[in-house]
Design a protein around this motif. Structure first.
Motif, PDB file in Angstrom:
ATOM      1  N   TYR A 119      41.792  38.071  28.653  1.00  0.00           N
ATOM      2  CA  TYR A 119      42.584  38.644  29.742  1.00  0.00           C
ATOM      3  C   TYR A 119      43.862  39.311  29.255  1.00  0.00           C
ATOM      4  CZ  TYR A 119      39.415  35.856  32.515  1.00  0.00           C
ATOM      5  OH  TYR A 119      38.274  35.330  33.066  1.00  0.00           O
ATOM      6  N   ILE A 120      44.467  38.744  28.224  1.00  0.00           N
ATOM      7  CA  ILE A 120      45.748  39.293  27.748  1.00  0.00           C
ATOM      8  C   ILE A 120      45.841  39.050  26.236  1.00  0.00           C
ATOM      9  CG2 ILE A 120      46.900  37.162  28.646  1.00  0.00           C
ATOM     10  CD1 ILE A 120      49.458  38.922  28.883  1.00  0.00           C
ATOM     11  N   ASP A 136      54.858  37.587  30.214  1.00  0.00           N
ATOM     12  CA  ASP A 136      53.520  38.063  30.607  1.00  0.00           C
ATOM     13  C   ASP A 136      52.528  36.913  30.774  1.00  0.00           C
ATOM     14  OD1 ASP A 136      54.001  41.017  30.175  1.00  0.00           O
ATOM     15  OD2 ASP A 136      54.520  40.232  28.193  1.00  0.00           O
ATOM     16  N   LEU A 137      52.790  35.815  30.057  1.00  0.00           N
ATOM     17  CA  LEU A 137      51.831  34.705  30.050  1.00  0.00           C
ATOM     18  C   LEU A 137      52.582  33.385  29.931  1.00  0.00           C
ATOM     19  CD1 LEU A 137      48.946  33.403  29.522  1.00  0.00           C
ATOM     20  CD2 LEU A 137      49.342  33.887  27.103  1.00  0.00           C
ATOM     21  N   GLY A 148      51.617  39.839  38.368  1.00  0.00           N
ATOM     22  CA  GLY A 148      50.450  40.295  37.602  1.00  0.00           C
ATOM     23  C   GLY A 148      50.297  39.541  36.288  1.00  0.00           C
ATOM     24  N   GLY A 149      51.246  38.650  35.987  1.00  0.00           N
ATOM     25  CA  GLY A 149      51.172  37.871  34.740  1.00  0.00           C
ATOM     26  C   GLY A 149      50.207  36.692  34.886  1.00  0.00           C
ATOM     27  N   TYR A 150      49.890  36.069  33.764  1.00  0.00           N
ATOM     28  CA  TYR A 150      48.894  34.985  33.761  1.00  0.00           C
ATOM     29  C   TYR A 150      49.539  33.608  33.546  1.00  0.00           C
ATOM     30  CZ  TYR A 150      45.325  38.552  33.539  1.00  0.00           C
ATOM     31  OH  TYR A 150      44.523  39.617  33.840  1.00  0.00           O
ATOM     32  N   TYR A 173      48.570  32.772  43.659  1.00  0.00           N
ATOM     33  CA  TYR A 173      47.844  33.144  42.444  1.00  0.00           C
ATOM     34  C   TYR A 173      46.363  33.312  42.737  1.00  0.00           C
ATOM     35  CZ  TYR A 173      51.846  31.868  39.487  1.00  0.00           C
ATOM     36  OH  TYR A 173      53.079  31.807  38.882  1.00  0.00           O
ATOM     37  N   VAL A 176      41.335  33.451  38.098  1.00  0.00           N
ATOM     38  CA  VAL A 176      40.410  34.393  37.466  1.00  0.00           C
ATOM     39  C   VAL A 176      39.340  33.661  36.659  1.00  0.00           C
ATOM     40  CG1 VAL A 176      41.990  36.361  37.435  1.00  0.00           C
ATOM     41  CG2 VAL A 176      41.953  34.811  35.496  1.00  0.00           C
ATOM     42  N   ARG A 179      46.150  34.344  37.887  1.00  0.00           N
ATOM     43  CA  ARG A 179      46.949  35.569  37.807  1.00  0.00           C
ATOM     44  C   ARG A 179      47.885  35.632  39.004  1.00  0.00           C
ATOM     45  NH1 ARG A 179      45.918  41.388  38.504  1.00  0.00           N
ATOM     46  NH2 ARG A 179      47.236  42.390  36.953  1.00  0.00           N
ATOM     47  N   LYS A 180      49.162  35.863  38.723  1.00  0.00           N
ATOM     48  CA  LYS A 180      50.149  35.919  39.813  1.00  0.00           C
ATOM     49  C   LYS A 180      49.973  37.214  40.582  1.00  0.00           C
ATOM     50  CE  LYS A 180      55.166  35.569  40.401  1.00  0.00           C
ATOM     51  NZ  LYS A 180      56.427  35.245  39.736  1.00  0.00           N
ATOM     52  N   GLU A 191      50.390  40.657  42.413  1.00  0.00           N
ATOM     53  CA  GLU A 191      51.273  41.781  42.068  1.00  0.00           C
ATOM     54  C   GLU A 191      52.489  41.834  42.983  1.00  0.00           C
ATOM     55  OE1 GLU A 191      51.176  43.783  39.612  1.00  0.00           O
ATOM     56  OE2 GLU A 191      49.133  43.697  38.825  1.00  0.00           O
TER      57      GLU A 191
END
Ligand SMILES: C[S@@+](CC[C@H](N)C(=O)[O-])C[C@H]1O[C@@H](n2cnc3c(N)ncnc32)[C@H](O)[C@@H]1O
Length: 231
Positions: free
Chosen positions: A39-40, A117-118, A145-147, A207, A210, A225-226, A228
């Motif tokens: 995912y990232i 981001d994570l 949008g971060g995880y 959230y 995913v 995933r948060k 957007e």
């Protein structure tokens, strides 16, 4: 969780964890890292309840490690230095274009001045003193949008889960007694009883899940995933 327990365990933590889990925890971590990378792949990471910093294996370009035990922080620092990082100021390390910042604090009250981001929480949540406060504080620093990626031991009714809990509550404390750590491991076993999946899910309403997977025996992995438009 009383951090003194972890202060006492710090120097032996990595070795003891490998032994008492028969290496299974390493397999869980390997699956966790591989799944996250789907995912990232890079960015700014914040790892919560970092212990000795094993989530550094994600190798992101900037990594925050938040850990309240001063002894764990010492072990973590030495480990990163052995891996070629140089401490340029207190708790701030660099290696080529990679940066590490260690924050000695609890999940409930650390602060950083950027969004990440994570967030990774590997066997972390059940140690929080106040789960709701800890998640709220972590949510504040995660970008939209971060995880938020979690692996946690969660009790369930299946036979293997019960067997492992019995092993953790009886055999591990007995064996650890030879290292003077019987009471510490009794408490760690008990802490699994305290966390339920529905309590975690309640706290992640903004959230999208995913990926959610049972890791063999007793651990569960959640990649979330948060939204957007959360702010
Ligand atoms: C089981 S270890 C975590 C393992 C680690 N995440 C890893 O990747 O190997 C639990 C850690 O939680 C830390 N801890 C205890 N209370 C905490 C709190 N309120 N907030 C954050 N971390 C806490 C302990 O000091 C300990 O190092």
């Amino acid at each position: 969780m009383d951090v003194k327990i972890y202060d006492k365990l710090a120097k032996k933590y990595d070795l003891v964890t490998k032994i008492v889990s028969f290496g299974i925890e390493e397999i869980w971590r390997w699956i966790f890292i591989k799944t996250i990378k789907k995912y990232i792949k890079n960015g700014v990471l914040l790892d919560i309840a970092s212990a000795t910093g094993e989530m550094g294996k994600l190798n992101f370009k900037k990594m925050y490690f938040v850990e309240p035990s001063s002894e764990m922080v010492k072990v973590m620092l030495e480990k990163f230095k052995k891996n070629g990082f140089i401490e340029i100021e207190k708790f701030k390390l660099k290696k080529q274009k990679q940066e590490i910042i260690i924050i000695q604090s609890r999940a409930e009250n650390f602060e950083i001045d950027e969004k990440v981001d994570l967030i990774t929480a590997f066997m972390a949540l059940r140690n929080f003193d106040n789960l709701k406060e800890g998640i709220r504080n972590l949510d504040k620093v995660l970008k939209n949008g971060g995880y938020f990626a979690i692996v946690e031991m969660i009790k369930s009714d299946n036979f293997f889960s019960k067997l492992i809990l019995w092993y953790m509550n009886n055999i591990i404390p007995f064996v650890m007694g030879f290292l003077g750590l019987r009471e510490e491991y009794k408490l760690l076993g008990k802490s699994i009883d305290s966390l339920k999946e529905k309590d975690i899910m309640e706290l992640f309403k903004g959230y999208e899940i995913v990926e959610k997977r049972n890791l063999f025996f007793i651990a569960k992995m959640f990649i979330m995933r948060k939204n957007e438009k959360n702010d």
